[in-house]
Every structure is written in structure tokens, then in C-alpha cells.
Write an enzyme that holds these catalytic residues in place. Structure first.
Site, PDB file in Angstrom:
ATOM      1  N   CYS A   2       0.842  -1.190   0.000  1.00 30.61           N
ATOM      2  CA  CYS A   2       0.000   0.000   0.000  1.00 30.61           C
ATOM      3  C   CYS A   2       0.884   1.248   0.000  1.00 30.61           C
ATOM      4  O   CYS A   2       2.009   1.238   0.454  1.00 30.61           O
ATOM      5  CB  CYS A   2      -0.924   0.067   1.198  1.00 30.61           C
ATOM      6  SG  CYS A   2      -1.834  -1.436   1.495  1.00 30.61           S
ATOM      7  N   ARG A  27       2.719   0.305  -5.514  1.00 34.19           N
ATOM      8  CA  ARG A  27       2.724  -0.353  -4.196  1.00 34.19           C
ATOM      9  C   ARG A  27       1.445  -1.140  -3.946  1.00 34.19           C
ATOM     10  O   ARG A  27       1.269  -1.760  -2.903  1.00 34.19           O
ATOM     11  CB  ARG A  27       2.863   0.704  -3.110  1.00 34.19           C
ATOM     12  CG  ARG A  27       4.265   1.228  -3.025  1.00 34.19           C
ATOM     13  CD  ARG A  27       4.376   2.279  -1.959  1.00 34.19           C
ATOM     14  NE  ARG A  27       5.751   2.380  -1.546  1.00 34.19           N
ATOM     15  CZ  ARG A  27       6.210   1.999  -0.377  1.00 34.19           C
ATOM     16  NH1 ARG A  27       5.407   1.498   0.525  1.00 34.19           N
ATOM     17  NH2 ARG A  27       7.483   2.123  -0.096  1.00 34.19           N
ATOM     18  N   TRP A  72      -3.129  -2.614  -1.440  1.00 33.39           N
ATOM     19  CA  TRP A  72      -2.883  -4.006  -1.804  1.00 33.39           C
ATOM     20  C   TRP A  72      -3.513  -4.807  -0.672  1.00 33.39           C
ATOM     21  O   TRP A  72      -3.056  -4.767   0.464  1.00 33.39           O
ATOM     22  CB  TRP A  72      -1.390  -4.288  -1.910  1.00 33.39           C
ATOM     23  CG  TRP A  72      -1.088  -5.683  -2.368  1.00 33.39           C
ATOM     24  CD1 TRP A  72      -1.031  -6.129  -3.656  1.00 33.39           C
ATOM     25  CD2 TRP A  72      -0.810  -6.817  -1.548  1.00 33.39           C
ATOM     26  NE1 TRP A  72      -0.740  -7.468  -3.681  1.00 33.39           N
ATOM     27  CE2 TRP A  72      -0.600  -7.922  -2.398  1.00 33.39           C
ATOM     28  CE3 TRP A  72      -0.721  -7.020  -0.175  1.00 33.39           C
ATOM     29  CZ2 TRP A  72      -0.299  -9.194  -1.939  1.00 33.39           C
ATOM     30  CZ3 TRP A  72      -0.425  -8.297   0.290  1.00 33.39           C
ATOM     31  CH2 TRP A  72      -0.215  -9.366  -0.589  1.00 33.39           C
ATOM     32  N   ASN A  98      -0.674   1.562   6.365  1.00 33.63           N
ATOM     33  CA  ASN A  98       0.135   0.595   5.631  1.00 33.63           C
ATOM     34  C   ASN A  98       0.722  -0.342   6.678  1.00 33.63           C
ATOM     35  O   ASN A  98       1.248   0.111   7.682  1.00 33.63           O
ATOM     36  CB  ASN A  98       1.247   1.368   4.898  1.00 33.63           C
ATOM     37  CG  ASN A  98       2.230   0.468   4.214  1.00 33.63           C
ATOM     38  OD1 ASN A  98       1.925  -0.692   3.932  1.00 33.63           O
ATOM     39  ND2 ASN A  98       3.413   0.978   3.938  1.00 33.63           N
ATOM     40  N   GLY A  99       0.588  -1.657   6.491  1.00 33.55           N
ATOM     41  CA  GLY A  99       1.094  -2.609   7.475  1.00 33.55           C
ATOM     42  C   GLY A  99       0.001  -3.578   7.886  1.00 33.55           C
ATOM     43  O   GLY A  99      -1.025  -3.684   7.205  1.00 33.55           O
ATOM     44  N   GLU A 466      13.638 -18.466 -12.007  1.00 31.01           N
ATOM     45  CA  GLU A 466      13.279 -17.090 -12.383  1.00 31.01           C
ATOM     46  C   GLU A 466      12.389 -17.084 -13.632  1.00 31.01           C
ATOM     47  O   GLU A 466      11.425 -16.312 -13.719  1.00 31.01           O
ATOM     48  CB  GLU A 466      14.571 -16.279 -12.603  1.00 31.01           C
ATOM     49  CG  GLU A 466      14.383 -14.866 -13.124  1.00 31.01           C
ATOM     50  CD  GLU A 466      13.550 -13.969 -12.227  1.00 31.01           C
ATOM     51  OE1 GLU A 466      13.216 -14.354 -11.104  1.00 31.01           O
ATOM     52  OE2 GLU A 466      13.188 -12.869 -12.695  1.00 31.01           O
ATOM     53  N   LYS A 470       8.676 -15.424 -13.885  1.00 30.69           N
ATOM     54  CA  LYS A 470       8.323 -14.389 -14.866  1.00 30.69           C
ATOM     55  C   LYS A 470       7.045 -14.776 -15.614  1.00 30.69           C
ATOM     56  O   LYS A 470       6.146 -13.969 -15.787  1.00 30.69           O
ATOM     57  CB  LYS A 470       9.447 -14.178 -15.904  1.00 30.69           C
ATOM     58  CG  LYS A 470      10.675 -13.481 -15.440  1.00 30.69           C
ATOM     59  CD  LYS A 470      10.521 -12.013 -15.125  1.00 30.69           C
ATOM     60  CE  LYS A 470      10.065 -11.712 -13.754  1.00 30.69           C
ATOM     61  NZ  LYS A 470      10.947 -11.576 -12.660  1.00 30.69           N
ATOM     62  N   GLU A 473       3.790 -14.882 -13.170  1.00 30.45           N
ATOM     63  CA  GLU A 473       3.268 -13.654 -12.565  1.00 30.45           C
ATOM     64  C   GLU A 473       2.613 -12.722 -13.576  1.00 30.45           C
ATOM     65  O   GLU A 473       1.737 -11.944 -13.203  1.00 30.45           O
ATOM     66  CB  GLU A 473       4.306 -12.936 -11.703  1.00 30.45           C
ATOM     67  CG  GLU A 473       5.478 -12.345 -12.403  1.00 30.45           C
ATOM     68  CD  GLU A 473       6.476 -11.691 -11.438  1.00 30.45           C
ATOM     69  OE1 GLU A 473       6.079 -11.185 -10.391  1.00 30.45           O
ATOM     70  OE2 GLU A 473       7.674 -11.677 -11.771  1.00 30.45           O
ATOM     71  N   HIS A 489      11.732 -36.837 -10.071  1.00 32.43           N
ATOM     72  CA  HIS A 489      11.446 -37.280  -8.704  1.00 32.43           C
ATOM     73  C   HIS A 489      10.009 -36.951  -8.302  1.00 32.43           C
ATOM     74  O   HIS A 489       9.736 -36.693  -7.137  1.00 32.43           O
ATOM     75  CB  HIS A 489      12.457 -36.670  -7.724  1.00 32.43           C
ATOM     76  CG  HIS A 489      13.847 -37.167  -7.954  1.00 32.43           C
ATOM     77  ND1 HIS A 489      14.270 -38.422  -7.548  1.00 32.43           N
ATOM     78  CD2 HIS A 489      14.897 -36.624  -8.615  1.00 32.43           C
ATOM     79  CE1 HIS A 489      15.520 -38.608  -7.921  1.00 32.43           C
ATOM     80  NE2 HIS A 489      15.926 -37.533  -8.587  1.00 32.43           N
ATOM     81  N   LYS A 583       4.536  -3.757  -6.582  1.00 30.21           N
ATOM     82  CA  LYS A 583       5.977  -3.679  -6.845  1.00 30.21           C
ATOM     83  C   LYS A 583       6.794  -3.805  -5.567  1.00 30.21           C
ATOM     84  O   LYS A 583       7.835  -4.446  -5.548  1.00 30.21           O
ATOM     85  CB  LYS A 583       6.282  -2.351  -7.554  1.00 30.21           C
ATOM     86  CG  LYS A 583       7.730  -2.187  -7.976  1.00 30.21           C
ATOM     87  CD  LYS A 583       8.081  -3.105  -9.121  1.00 30.21           C
ATOM     88  CE  LYS A 583       9.522  -2.966  -9.571  1.00 30.21           C
ATOM     89  NZ  LYS A 583       9.969  -4.180 -10.275  1.00 30.21           N
TER      90      LYS A 583
HETATM   91  O1  M6R Z   1      12.124  -5.084  -4.176  1.00 31.72           O
HETATM   92  P1  M6R Z   1      12.610  -6.478  -3.994  1.00 31.72           P
HETATM   93  O2  M6R Z   1      13.663  -6.871  -4.937  1.00 31.72           O
HETATM   94  O3  M6R Z   1      13.059  -6.751  -2.569  1.00 31.72           O
HETATM   95  O4  M6R Z   1      11.364  -7.387  -4.272  1.00 31.72           O
HETATM   96  C1  M6R Z   1      11.399  -8.774  -4.104  1.00 31.72           C
HETATM   97  C2  M6R Z   1      10.225  -9.434  -4.785  1.00 31.72           C
HETATM   98  O5  M6R Z   1       9.035  -8.970  -4.256  1.00 31.72           O
HETATM   99  C3  M6R Z   1      10.227  -9.201  -6.299  1.00 31.72           C
HETATM  100  O6  M6R Z   1      11.402  -9.635  -6.882  1.00 31.72           O
HETATM  101  C4  M6R Z   1       9.027  -9.926  -6.955  1.00 31.72           C
HETATM  102  O7  M6R Z   1       9.213 -11.303  -6.862  1.00 31.72           O
HETATM  103  C5  M6R Z   1       8.842  -9.488  -8.405  1.00 31.72           C
HETATM  104  N1  M6R Z   1       7.443  -9.416  -8.700  1.00 31.72           N
HETATM  105  C6  M6R Z   1       9.461 -10.422  -9.382  1.00 31.72           C
HETATM  106  O8  M6R Z   1       9.253 -10.057 -10.705  1.00 31.72           O
END
Ligand code: M6R
Length: 588
Positions: A2, A27, A72, A98-99, A466, A470, A473, A489, A583
Site C-alpha cells: 500500500c 505499491r 494491496w 500501511n502494514g 526465475e 516471470k 506472474e 522425482h 511492486k
Molecule cells: O524489491 P525487492 O527486490 O526486494 O522485491 C522482491 C520481490 O518482491 C520481487 O522480486 C518480486 O518477486 C517481483 N514481482 C518479481 O518479478
């Protein structure tokens, strides 16, 4: 998570708050809302969805005091009622938060017994009701706020306004909050970006403190209520909003920026790299910690340091770090990796390490962040602001710097820089329009897939993780990444006709084994997409990448970033703001 914003002073508070919320949408963008005082009445306006999608012009009033929030969702679904600001029973008090308030259920039950009526499912709503309850007991607003804060367990950054005061009351514990000091106004936000361009003088609301922000600014300790010294700081004025330029989406723009960002890493100060490499070399017990994509960079570091520095470093997902904290001593080096520098789990790990007097080294993309302020040593990835929720250029920058650091520990920095320069050229090659067209075609083919798997070995095991992240998400296709030897496995049970599997077959010591794994998948009907310098009969589709030896993870991830982008477009999704994500993940 947020974003929260406040404005008090001369000028159009409502306009500032709405524009600032747009900047903070990264955010969280489930819903948003603002509150302001018109005459003697508190007004609240909330909406679900993205701010840019509705017409804030509906809010006509001019006001000198306003607070706002972009959400969020944590507690309670994405609804207008759950959007912030939240108010008390009489609609005199409005709060943005926020929190997470961990003990909100018991507080809510108590307040309900006392007759308070709740209309949302959120944890936040207890705050205005608690303040109302404490005001009923003849406390001043400041006292009522302090008593309330002392009842809250959890993390918070809070802004509160009431209908009859020309001040904003704020507090922080475990979440960032800053007050920008302008000539005729004060700006409040969880993120400096909100008031960049308005002022460069700032007061950080430290953990465990609260403030009265009006014409004057007073800071108090939440526990004792004692007034504290106000510490003014200067922030860099160059924090600015990134532009999309000729690109339709930030994601594609940021993917395309990678050759340049990698070149910037090649040009980084030699001494800084060598000094920091020596710090790692000489530390006794090094822990890498991070979340999400940054965690995949940390995992790569484990392989890089094993290969080049001949060192074993430990890696922990930041949210799992508490399980290992007994191993942290005053000799440990905690290496935190984060694009934003605001990720709650990473901040928590760093605070634990600091409490044990360990040294904290952070690799960050945001030059002015909470993690930066908590660290002994900071290195900045020169990727520039990353706006798309998917981390791309920050990731390859993290890999580039970790590669240089690991090579520098063994005195091989010059050669490593040359290799990285070559890798940057290979990334440019992948981004040529003929290759983009080929990846676009693959996206058309894969867009209806329900499941997808990615495999890699050695350096490319983190690449497989990774790549899967990608794809899932941004395209919402279920994708899972595995070490090449692991699929058989258990998960191989899911391979049937035409299930796509991306195989990272670098020209290194893992090549034969990973190609055998590809054969195993193909034998069960899987559709093999090879990311490799050389074609191979097992590949049904070949994404050619240059042979860059130890830097294959940087080059290999790029076509998959592009694929993820086109999968989102093919499915009519917003590549910059995927559902349910934000983000900066500022809650645990
Ligand atoms: O700002 P940060 O690098 O600490 O964020 C970590 C993750 O939240 C961030 O990498 C998230 O997994 C992204 N959506 C990946 O694309």
C-alpha cells in the site's frame, strides 16, 4: 504494501494527494481512496480498481488538508468498503494505514462490545474506532492517538485526520513513513517519490514515533509520549518518475534497457568492487537473503561464489531467515539483495542481523530506501528506476554485480568485466526485431497452455526458477522451475502430450545431463523449447542465445522475459500491473 500520502498547507491538498497516489500505485492497485475536510465535515471518497481508470475530477472540493491510500489487500477482499480511508462511527476520524495489525480481532471484539459498528473486514478499521473510544474518555486527540498506538501489535505507518483540526497525525512502527518539508506545505508519504519535485527536505518518522503535522511539526515517542528532536535531512532531488518513452509498456522498455544497464556495470568503479569483494572474502559466515526474483539472484550468488571464490555462502529466502538466525554472530556478513530496498521480510532479516551486531551489506536498486539506511555497506545496481511489477533489468544487474564481486574475490575482475561486456552485446542481439518476432510466435503457440515447466542445472537452476516466476506472474499460466535432475522425482507425472518445457542448455559442464533430462520429458510427450547456443534434435522450438560461458544466466533469462511479456499481451493482460501483485512488498 500500500501507499499512503498526506498533505497539509497552502495549495490544493486533494490534487496533490491524487497525483501522488498515481505515482505510488506500484505499491498496490486493488483500490484507492482519499479523505479531506470540507467546511467542518470529513469527506471520504473511495473506489476499487486503478486510479487512472476513474475520474477523480468527481471530487470537487478545494481543501488544505487531505490523506490518501492505494491498497494491496491483506485483510478483506477488494471492495469499496474495504478500501481506505476508514472512519469511526461518527465519521469524524479518517485513517489510512500501511502494514498489518496482528491483534485486530481481539481489539475489534472489545470495541464491538462497547457499541462500535464496523463496516469493513479490514484490520485498519480498529484504529479510528479506538481513537474515537479514547476521545470519549476526555483525552486530547494526541493522547487518544498515543493510547491507541500503544494497543496495536504489528507493523504500521498511519495518517489520521479529524473533522475539526488542521493537522495530520502520523505514526510509524516497522513501515516507512516520511514528512517532506515545503515552504508553505508539508507532504507525508510512505515513499519519497510522492513528493519528489516538491521538496528535498525531509523528516523520517522513525520506528516507535508519532508526529503532529500542521503549520509546525512535533515528534513524540509512542511509548512515553515524550517530545523528540526533529531531525531534518536532505534527499536527492533527482528522484523522478520514469517515462515510458516510445514503448507501450514499462515492462518491455525495461527489458530493452538491459544491454545499457549491463554496460553501466562494466563501467562501475573498480575500487568499489574490489573493496567489497574483499569484505566478502574476509567475512566469517556470509548469508545472502532476499525475496522473489532477488532471491533467485541470491541463489545464483551461491553458485558464483562456489565457482570463482571457492567459498560457500548461505542463502535464505528472507521470510525463512528466522529459522537460521541462531547462526548469525558479530562476525557474520548479511548480504541483502533488493530492488526496492523496502521489502518487509528483508528489512526484518537485516534488523535481526544488526541486533546481533553482524555487518550488513545491501545490493539495492533504489538509492534511497529503508534498507539502504539500515546497511553498513551499500552497492547500487545502476539499472535506474524499475516501474513494471516484474523485475527484469534489476535482476540482470544484480547477476552482473554478483558475478563481478565473485570473480574479484579471486583477482579476476578485469577478465570478468570483459566477459560481462560480451554478455551485454549478446543481450542486444536477442532483442533484435527478428528474434522478438520469433518469441512473439512462440507466445501465440503457448498462450492457451495450462501448465509449463522450466529446467536448468548448475548456474541455470536459478534461471529456471526465475523463468517460471516471470511467466506465471504476468501470464497467469502455471509455471514451475526445477533443477534438471529433480523433475523425475515426482513432477514428471504431470508431463503429457504438448506440455511445454523450457530447457536451459548452456554450453557448460551441465549440457549433456540437461539434454538427457529434456529427452526424458520428450519421451512422455512434452514440447521442448530449448534456450541454447546450439540447436539439438530434442528441441521442438529453439531460442538461440550466444555462448557466453559463465554468464549464460544473464543471457538465457532475456528471451523468457520477452516471452512472458508477449504471453500477457496475447492473453489481453496488463503486463505492467499483473493482478494481485505490487511492486514493493512492504508487509510480512
Ligand atoms: O524489491 P525487492 O527486490 O526486494 O522485491 C522482491 C520481490 O518482491 C520481487 O522480486 C518480486 O518477486 C517481483 N514481482 C518479481 O518479478
Amino acid at each position: 504494501m500500500c501507499g499512503i500520502v498526506g498533505f497539509v498547507g497552502k495549495g490544493d491538498a486533494k490534487k496533490f494527494v491524487i497525483e501522488a497516489l498515481k505515482k505510488l500505485e506500484y505499491r498496490g492497485y486493488d483500490s484507492w481512496g482519499i479523505s479531506f475536510v470540507e467546511g467542518n465535515n470529513l469527506r471520504v471518497f473511495k473506489e476499487t480498481g486503478k486510479i487512472s481508470e476513474i475520474f477523480p475530477e468527481k471530487i470537487q472540493a478545494k481543501t488544505r488538508l487531505a490523506i490518501g491510500h492505494t491498497r494491496w489487500a491483506t485483510h478483506g477482499g477488494v471492495t469499496k468498503l474495504n478500501a481506505h480511508p476508514h472512519t469511526d462511527c461518527k465519521q469524524n476520524i479518517a485513517v489510512v494505514h500501511n502494514g498489518i495489525i496482528n491483534n485486530f480481532e481481539s481489539l475489534k471484539t472489545d470495541l464491538e462490545k462497547k457499541g462500535h459498528k464496523f463496516i469493513s473486514e479490514t484490520d485498519t478499521e480498529v484504529i479510528p474506532h479506538l481513537v474515537e473510544e479514547n476521545l470519549n474518555k476526555n483525552n486530547s486527540l494526541l493522547e487518544a492517538f498515543q493510547i491507541t498506538l500503544n494497543k496495536l501489535q504489528g507493523d504500521f505507518a498511519i495518517c489520521l485526520i479529524v473533522s475539526k483540526e488542521n493537522k495530520i497525525y502520523v505514526a510509524a512502527s516497522g513501515c516507512p513513513l516520511a514528512i517532506g518539508i515545503g515552504k508553505d506545505a508539508k507532504y507525508i508519504s510512505s515513499d519519497l517519490l510522492a513528493f519528489a519535485g516538491f521538496t528535498s527536505e525531509v523528516v523520517f518518522v522513525r520506528d516507535g514515533t508519532m508526529a503532529e503535522v500542521g503549520e509546525n511539526l512535533k515528534i513524540y515517542d509512542i511509548k512515553t509520549g515524550n517530545e523528540k528532536k526533529v531531525v531534518f535531512q536532505k534527499i536527492p532531488t533527482q528522484i523522478h518518475q520514469a517515462e515510458r518513452g516510445n514503448f507501450k509498456h514499462f515492462l518491455f522498455k525495461e527489458i530493452n534497457e538491459q544491454p545499457k544497464t549491463l554496460e553501466k556495470i562494466v563501467a562501475m568503479d573498480q575500487k568499489e568492487i574490489e573493496t567489497n569483494a574483499a569484505l566478502i572474502r574476509n567475512s566469517f559466515g556470509t548469508f545472502f537473503t532476499a525475496c522473489g526474483t532477488a532471491y533467485h539472484a541470491a541463489l545464483s550468488a551461491e553458485y558464483l561464489f562456489a565457482r570463482f571464490a571457492k567459498m560457500h555462502v548461505n542463502t535464505a529466502i528472507a521470510s525463512e531467515f528466522p529459522a537460521f538466525e541462531n547462526f548469525i554472530t558479530d562476525k557474520t556478513l548479511l548480504f541483502a539483495i533488493s530492488q526496492s530496498g523496502e521489502t518487509a521480510d528483508v528489512i526484518e532479516a537485516v534488523k535481526t542481523a544488526r541486533a546481533k551486531k553482524a555487518k550488513v551489506f545491501s545490493l539495492l536498486n533504489n538509492p534511497d530506501s529503508t534498507l539502504g539506511r539500515l546497511s553498513d555497506v551499500v552497492m547500487i545496481t545502476p539499472a535506474g528506476r524499475e516501474i513494471a511489477v516484474l523485475s527484469t533489468k534489476a535482476f540482470t544487474s544484480q547477476l552482473g554485480i554478483l558475478y563481478l564481486l565473485s570473480c574479484a574475490t579471486a583477482g579476476g575482475l578485469d577478465k570478468a568485466k570483459k566477459n560481462l561486456k560480451d554478455a551485454s552485446k549478446s543481450v542486444s542481439e536477442i532483442l533484435k526485431s527478428s528474434n522478438i518476432d520469433q518469441i512473439k510466435k512462440l507466445a501465440q503457440k503457448l498462450k492457451n497452455s495450462k501448465n509449463l515447466f522450466t529446467i536448468g542445472r548448475g548456474f541455470n537452476f536459478p534461471t529456471a526458477l526465475e523463468a517460471a516466476l516471470k511467466i506465471k506472474e504476468v501470464s497467469y499460466i502455471h509455471a514451475e522451475g526445477f533443477a534438471g535432475g529433480e523433475l523425475k522425482h515426482g513432477t514428471i507425472a504431470l508431463i503429457e502430450k504438448d506440455v511445454p518445457c523450457i530447457v536451459f542448455a548452456a554450453n557448460d559442464e551441465t549440457k549433456d545431463a540437461i539434454l538427457s533430462n529434456a529427452q526424458e520429458i520428450k519421451a512422455r510427450g512434452g514440447y521442448i523449447i530449448g534456450v541454447s547456443p546450439k540447436n539439438h534434435p530434442v528441441f521442438d522450438y529453439w531460442l538461440k542465445v550466444a555462448d557466453v560461458s559463465d554468464l549464460s544466466p544473464i543471457v538465457n533469462i532475456v528471451p523468457i522475459q520477452v516471452l512472458a511479456y508477449f504471453l500477457a499481451l496475447e492473453k489481453g493482460l496488463d503486463p505492467d500491473k499483473p493482478r494481485n501483485l505490487a511492486k514493493s512488498v512492504t508487509v510480512k
